[in-house]
Design an enzyme around this catalytic site. Structure first.
Site, PDB file in Angstrom:
ATOM      1  N   CYS A 125       0.855  -1.197   0.000  1.00  0.00           N
ATOM      2  CA  CYS A 125       0.000   0.000   0.000  1.00  0.00           C
ATOM      3  C   CYS A 125       0.886   1.239   0.000  1.00  0.00           C
ATOM      4  O   CYS A 125       0.608   2.223  -0.697  1.00  0.00           O
ATOM      5  CB  CYS A 125      -0.891   0.037   1.236  1.00  0.00           C
ATOM      6  SG  CYS A 125      -1.703  -1.511   1.672  1.00  0.00           S
ATOM      7  N   CYS A 161       2.291   3.085  -3.222  1.00  0.00           N
ATOM      8  CA  CYS A 161       1.481   4.084  -3.930  1.00  0.00           C
ATOM      9  C   CYS A 161       1.019   5.210  -3.013  1.00  0.00           C
ATOM     10  O   CYS A 161       0.966   6.356  -3.424  1.00  0.00           O
ATOM     11  CB  CYS A 161       0.264   3.419  -4.559  1.00  0.00           C
ATOM     12  SG  CYS A 161       0.712   2.220  -5.832  1.00  0.00           S
ATOM     13  N   HIS A 162       0.664   4.865  -1.765  1.00  0.00           N
ATOM     14  CA  HIS A 162       0.047   5.884  -0.892  1.00  0.00           C
ATOM     15  C   HIS A 162       1.027   6.492   0.102  1.00  0.00           C
ATOM     16  O   HIS A 162       0.627   7.369   0.878  1.00  0.00           O
ATOM     17  CB  HIS A 162      -1.137   5.274  -0.124  1.00  0.00           C
ATOM     18  CG  HIS A 162      -2.270   4.851  -0.995  1.00  0.00           C
ATOM     19  ND1 HIS A 162      -3.050   5.749  -1.680  1.00  0.00           N
ATOM     20  CD2 HIS A 162      -2.760   3.622  -1.307  1.00  0.00           C
ATOM     21  CE1 HIS A 162      -3.988   5.098  -2.362  1.00  0.00           C
ATOM     22  NE2 HIS A 162      -3.826   3.805  -2.160  1.00  0.00           N
ATOM     23  N   CYS A 176      -8.466  -2.006  -3.864  1.00  0.00           N
ATOM     24  CA  CYS A 176      -7.070  -1.612  -4.055  1.00  0.00           C
ATOM     25  C   CYS A 176      -6.157  -2.825  -3.929  1.00  0.00           C
ATOM     26  O   CYS A 176      -5.219  -2.999  -4.704  1.00  0.00           O
ATOM     27  CB  CYS A 176      -6.666  -0.555  -3.026  1.00  0.00           C
ATOM     28  SG  CYS A 176      -6.489   1.079  -3.747  1.00  0.00           S
ATOM     29  N   CYS A 200     -34.853  -1.830  12.151  1.00  0.00           N
ATOM     30  CA  CYS A 200     -33.715  -1.194  12.826  1.00  0.00           C
ATOM     31  C   CYS A 200     -34.217   0.037  13.579  1.00  0.00           C
ATOM     32  O   CYS A 200     -33.825   0.294  14.714  1.00  0.00           O
ATOM     33  CB  CYS A 200     -32.657  -0.740  11.827  1.00  0.00           C
ATOM     34  SG  CYS A 200     -32.257  -1.879  10.496  1.00  0.00           S
ATOM     35  N   CYS A 230     -35.785  -0.206  17.109  1.00  0.00           N
ATOM     36  CA  CYS A 230     -34.852  -0.242  18.241  1.00  0.00           C
ATOM     37  C   CYS A 230     -34.028   1.038  18.317  1.00  0.00           C
ATOM     38  O   CYS A 230     -33.956   1.666  19.355  1.00  0.00           O
ATOM     39  CB  CYS A 230     -33.937  -1.461  18.156  1.00  0.00           C
ATOM     40  SG  CYS A 230     -34.758  -2.979  18.730  1.00  0.00           S
ATOM     41  N   HIS A 231     -33.389   1.422  17.197  1.00  0.00           N
ATOM     42  CA  HIS A 231     -32.344   2.456  17.296  1.00  0.00           C
ATOM     43  C   HIS A 231     -32.871   3.889  17.215  1.00  0.00           C
ATOM     44  O   HIS A 231     -32.172   4.804  17.611  1.00  0.00           O
ATOM     45  CB  HIS A 231     -31.273   2.209  16.240  1.00  0.00           C
ATOM     46  CG  HIS A 231     -30.481   0.964  16.537  1.00  0.00           C
ATOM     47  ND1 HIS A 231     -29.747   0.818  17.681  1.00  0.00           N
ATOM     48  CD2 HIS A 231     -30.342  -0.200  15.849  1.00  0.00           C
ATOM     49  CE1 HIS A 231     -29.164  -0.380  17.684  1.00  0.00           C
ATOM     50  NE2 HIS A 231     -29.518  -1.018  16.588  1.00  0.00           N
ATOM     51  N   ARG A 260     -21.417  -6.443  12.699  1.00  0.00           N
ATOM     52  CA  ARG A 260     -22.405  -5.889  13.632  1.00  0.00           C
ATOM     53  C   ARG A 260     -23.822  -5.955  13.033  1.00  0.00           C
ATOM     54  O   ARG A 260     -24.779  -6.346  13.684  1.00  0.00           O
ATOM     55  CB  ARG A 260     -22.017  -4.448  13.967  1.00  0.00           C
ATOM     56  CG  ARG A 260     -22.989  -3.677  14.776  1.00  0.00           C
ATOM     57  CD  ARG A 260     -23.031  -4.149  16.210  1.00  0.00           C
ATOM     58  NE  ARG A 260     -24.204  -4.948  16.483  1.00  0.00           N
ATOM     59  CZ  ARG A 260     -24.468  -5.510  17.652  1.00  0.00           C
ATOM     60  NH1 ARG A 260     -23.623  -5.388  18.658  1.00  0.00           N
ATOM     61  NH2 ARG A 260     -25.560  -6.205  17.834  1.00  0.00           N
ATOM     62  N   CYS A 311     -27.173  -7.889  14.376  1.00  0.00           N
ATOM     63  CA  CYS A 311     -28.474  -7.268  14.653  1.00  0.00           C
ATOM     64  C   CYS A 311     -29.562  -7.929  13.820  1.00  0.00           C
ATOM     65  O   CYS A 311     -30.691  -8.076  14.276  1.00  0.00           O
ATOM     66  CB  CYS A 311     -28.427  -5.760  14.401  1.00  0.00           C
ATOM     67  SG  CYS A 311     -27.840  -4.816  15.849  1.00  0.00           S
TER      68      CYS A 311
END
Ligand code: HEC
Ligand code: HEC
Length: 244
Positions: free
Chosen positions: A62, A65-66, A100, A160, A163-164, A201, A205
């Site tokens: 990586c 190039c970066h 990439c 979702c 709940c959230h 995650r 859920c």
């Protein structure tokens, strides 16, 4: 305070997103606040090593190039997911890194949730820590993500949002339901005893409501991740966060 001002203050408080950090216990927050105590830094160090490790037929890393990630990757995580200009599809940071790795470095794909993949994602994410999330909201994919967020799923028939949005701050089992923001990923969960991606995650859920999780590379998973980022507008990147 005048009633009008009070109302205004309440409305502003309701509109400002609240990080999962604020719902975590003092012990969990202390762990996140101290880089030496935060287990997520084991993955960050793995990612830092990966960054300069040559792979693929051209022996590129990586860094070839970066160069210095602390400069080139600064602020990048705060503007993902974005709409990729080539595919015109939403793309998460994890997908960009995988692209990439495979197309530019021409190296073998890193297995999702592997130490190397999570490490690179955490190392890149760390370079935006403390910066406010700011993702472009003007695409139909955001609206599609919002619809998914508001759609009832699974045998428990819960969205979702139920709940959230509606039950954030309430208890479920022993846990406080957070607003469900993506600003700490990849993050270390005490329950997993490991680092995990945002996708992991979401999968948890979704299986929690006994729904069939969206596939990792599905458009739905990317749309949901995009909407979550727009919904968290202004929250600071916490990668690598620690959560219960
Ligand atoms: C052969 C050169 C090359 C290699 C090797 C390479 N990249 Fe890239 N990378 C690029 C180019 C070119 C872009 C596109 C730049 C742009 O769009 O501004 C890019 C874009 C990115 C972006 C998105 C940046 C942004 O501003 O949206 C990330 C993140 C990234 N690379 C991470 C990595 C990681 C991690 C590795 C190692 C696994 C890697 N790259 C290897 C050339 C490379
Ligand atoms: C039955 C309630 C419930 C439903 C439905 C639900 N979640 Fe969650 N979600 C939780 C709980 C509880 C946690 C926190 C778990 C913990 O910390 O132990 C959580 C955590 C999260 C987090 C992590 C927040 C952080 O700070 O790391 C995200 C992101 C998230 N949920 C997104 C979603 C999405 C997207 C959906 C719909 C596909 C969804 N959730 C459906 C209860 C739910």
């Amino acid at each position: 305070m005048k009633p009008v001002l009070l109302l205004l203050a309440l409305l502003t408080a309701a509109a400002a997103p609240r990080s999962g950090y604020d719902d975590a216990s003092p012990e969990t927050r202390a762990m996140q606040d101290d880089d030496d105590a935060n287990p997520g830094f084991l993955w960050v160090r793995e990612g830092e090593a990966q960054w300069s490790k040559p792979a693929g037929p051209d022996g590129k890393s990586c860094a070839s190039c970066h160069h210095d990630a602390t400069i080139s990757m600064r602020g990048v995580a705060a503007r993902y997911p974005l709409i990729d200009t080539v595919s015109e599809q939403p793309m998460t940071l994890d997908q960009r890194i995988a692209q990439c790795r495979e197309e530019r470095q021409r190296a073998d794909p890193l297995p999702p949730e592997s130490e190397a993949a999570l490490g690179l994602s955490a190392y890149v994410g760390l370079q935006s820590r403390g910066m406010p999330l700011h993702v472009r909201a003007d695409s139909p994919f955001v609206a599609a993500g919002r619809r998914l967020f508001e759609t009832r799923l699974g045998q428990l028939n819960l969205s979702c949002a139920q709940c959230h949005d509606e039950r954030a701050g309430m208890k479920l089992g022993g846990a406080t339901i957070p607003q469900g923001h993506p600003n700490g990923y990849p993050e270390y969960r005490l329950e997993w005893q490991a680092m995990g991606s945002l996708y992991r995650r979401l999968r948890d859920c979704m299986t929690g409501v006994r729904a069939e999780p969206f596939a990792p590379e599905s458009l739905q998973a990317a749309e949901l991740a995009l909407y979550l980022a727009v919904r968290a507008e202004g929250l600071k990147v916490e990668t690598p966060a620690v959560r219960p």
